[in-house]
Scaffold this active site. Structure first.
Site: not given
Length: 132
Positions: A45, A48
């Site tokens: 991600c 992230c």
């Protein structure tokens, strides 16, 4: 004992077990993030990847500041697991996650930061230091 205590959980069931081990009546903050890709050591991600170092820096400062908080890094799984609408993180009425990364105070639905907000060190620091 006061101070920041850090835990890691891989998946929804492990997160639930971690909460049980911490016990009731304690301040628990969780960062929900995409699991790491073994070959790169980074989350699948992109948001992230940006958010994690910001949160790590703030919790290191929080530990120094002596905040009494239990901090859990929760890896939600790979992209396919996360996208499943039936995954526990999405269906649990106390979580109802819609995106990652999400930083939230367990038991306080109103207290959460989402996606790019978590890349803002000031917002993350305020999240930890402001008492609701």
């Amino acid at each position: 004992m006061t101070g920041l205590k850090h835990y890691t959980a891989q998946g929804y069931e492990a997160f639930q077990e971690t909460l049980k081990s911490i016990g009731k009546g304690k301040r628990v903050v969780a960062l929900f993030t995409g699991s790491k890709i073994l070959t790169t050591g980074e989350s699948w991600c992109p948001d992230c990847v940006v958010a994690e170092p910001v949160v790590e820096e703030v919790i290191k400062d929080a530990a120094v500041a002596g905040l009494d908080v239990h901090f859990v890094t929760v890896f939600v799984g790979n992209r396919e697991v996360w996208r499943d609408p039936a995954v526990g993180f999405r269906t649990d009425p106390t979580l109802k996650l819609t995106c990652i990364p999400t930083l939230l105070e367990v038991g306080n639905k109103a207290k959460r930061l989402l996606e790019r907000q978590i890349a803002n060190k000031h917002l993350v620091k305020d999240f930890f230091t402001e008492e609701d």
